[in-house]
Design a protein around this motif. Structure first.
Motif, short mmCIF file in Angstrom:
data_model
loop_
_atom_site.label_atom_id
_atom_site.label_comp_id
_atom_site.label_asym_id
_atom_site.label_seq_id
_atom_site.Cartn_x
_atom_site.Cartn_y
_atom_site.Cartn_z
N ARG A 238 0.83 -1.21 0.00
CA ARG A 238 0.00 0.00 0.00
C ARG A 238 0.86 1.26 0.00
O ARG A 238 2.01 1.25 0.43
N LEU A 239 0.26 2.32 -0.50
CA LEU A 239 0.84 3.66 -0.40
C LEU A 239 -0.12 4.50 0.43
O LEU A 239 -1.34 4.31 0.35
N ASP A 240 0.41 5.45 1.21
CA ASP A 240 -0.45 6.39 1.91
C ASP A 240 -1.37 7.06 0.90
O ASP A 240 -1.00 7.25 -0.26
N LYS A 241 -2.54 7.45 1.37
CA LYS A 241 -3.54 8.03 0.47
C LYS A 241 -2.99 9.23 -0.32
O LYS A 241 -3.27 9.38 -1.50
N GLU A 242 -2.21 10.09 0.35
CA GLU A 242 -1.70 11.28 -0.34
C GLU A 242 -0.51 10.97 -1.25
O GLU A 242 -0.18 11.77 -2.12
N THR A 243 0.15 9.85 -1.02
CA THR A 243 1.33 9.51 -1.83
C THR A 243 0.90 9.03 -3.21
O THR A 243 -0.02 8.22 -3.33
#
Length: 240
Positions: A56-61
Motif C-alpha cells: 500500500r501507499l499512503d492516500k496522499e502519496t
C-alpha cells in the motif's frame, strides 16, 4: 473529486501483474473511515476479478503500486516483500537544504494503530531507509528515498528525525510550499487567500523492481503527477 479511469493509470501489465501510477488522494485499499469511497483495489477488481493490491501507499502519496491478477502472483510477490527483495525508490521534496549521501536511517517504528506512528527503540519494529539528495534549491531539496523495510509512514518519519520534514506533511511538521515564498515580488490581491503549490505532502513512489513468476526482473518507473511536476518546475524557475 473526479475518479480516474483505471486503464489510464496502467504503466505495465502482464498475465500476472498490473503496475499502476496511483493518483494522490486515492486510497490503496478499503478504509474503514471511508466506506464506499473509490480506491485502487475496487478499481482493479472492476478491471480483473481476482485483483489483489500487493502493498500500500499512503492516500496522499502518488506513484507505482503493484496489483496481482491471481493468487499465485500475489503469493510470489508477498514472499519477495517479506524477504526485502523488492526495490522501491521514492522522491520527496523536503523543507531546507540537506546533503544526504546514501544516509542510512535505522530507527525502529511503533505503529499503535489509529495512524499513530512513533520512533520507539524498545517496542518498535525494525525500519531502514537510505536517503540521497538529488537536487538542491535555495530553500528545498529533492531527495531520493530507498526504504528497505515497509513500515507505515516510514519515509516520512525517518526524514522528520533528520529535521528534514517533507513539504506539506503537517503530521511531521512539514510546511507547504507557497509561491510567495520563492517568487520575488509575488503579490496576492487583497481578498485572495494563497493556496500551497501542492495540496498534499510531496512524496511520490518513483520506481519499483520485483521478479515475475518466471524470475525475470520487472522494473517500472512512474512519472510524477501534475502537482509534483508543477512544484519541481516552479522550484527550478524561482528557487534554483
Amino acid at each position: 473529486m473526479k475518479y480516474p479511469n483505471f486503464k489510464d493509470l496502467i504503466l505495465f501489465e502482464s498475465d500476472d501483474y498490473i503496475v499502476v501510477n496511483k493518483p494522490p488522494f486515492v486510497a490503496s485499499l478499503d478504509e474503514r473511515s471511508a466506506a464506499g469511497e473509490v480506491n485502487i483495489l475496487r478499481l482493479a477488481r472492476q478491471y480483473t476479478d481476482d485483483a489483489q493490491v500487493c502493498h500500500r501507499l499512503d492516500k496522499e502519496t502518488s506513484g507505482a503500486i503493484v496489483i496481482a491478477k491471481n493468487p499465485e502472483a500475489y503469493r510470489h510477490l508477498s514472499m519477495q516483500f517479506e524477504r526485502r527483495k523488492v526495490k522501491k525508490i521514492y522522491h520527496a521534496v523536503v523543507d531546507g537544504q540537506y546533503q544526504f549521501d546514501n544516509l542510512f536511517v535505522d530507527l525502529p517504528i511503533l505503529n499503535d494503530g489509529n495512524k499513530n506512528v512513533t520512533i520507539d527503540r524498545a517496542e518498535g519494529k525494525r525500519a531502514e531507509t537510505y536517503f540521497t539528495s538529488l537536487k538542491y534549491y535555495k530553500h528545498y531539496t529533492l531527495v531520493e528515498c530507498k526504504p528497505v523495510t515497509g513500515r507505515m509512514h516510514q519515509i516520512r518519519i525517518h526524514l522528520a528525525t533528520q529535521r528534514a520534514a517533507i513539504c506539506g506533511d503537517s503530521m511531521y511538521k512539514g510546511k507547504p510550499v507557497f509561491l510567495s515564498a520563492i517568487k520575488k515580488g509575488y503579490r496576492l490581491s487583497k481578498d485572495e487567500e494563497e493556496q500551497p503549490i501542492m495540496k498534499r505532502f510531496a512524496l511520490h513512489a518513483k520506481e519499483i523492481t520485483f521478479k515475475g513468476l518466471d524470475d525475470q526482473d520487472i522494473h517500472i518507473e512512474a512519472p510524477y503527477p501534475k502537482d509534483f511536476t508543477t512544484l519541481i518546475k516552479l522550484l527550478d524557475k524561482f528557487d534554483a
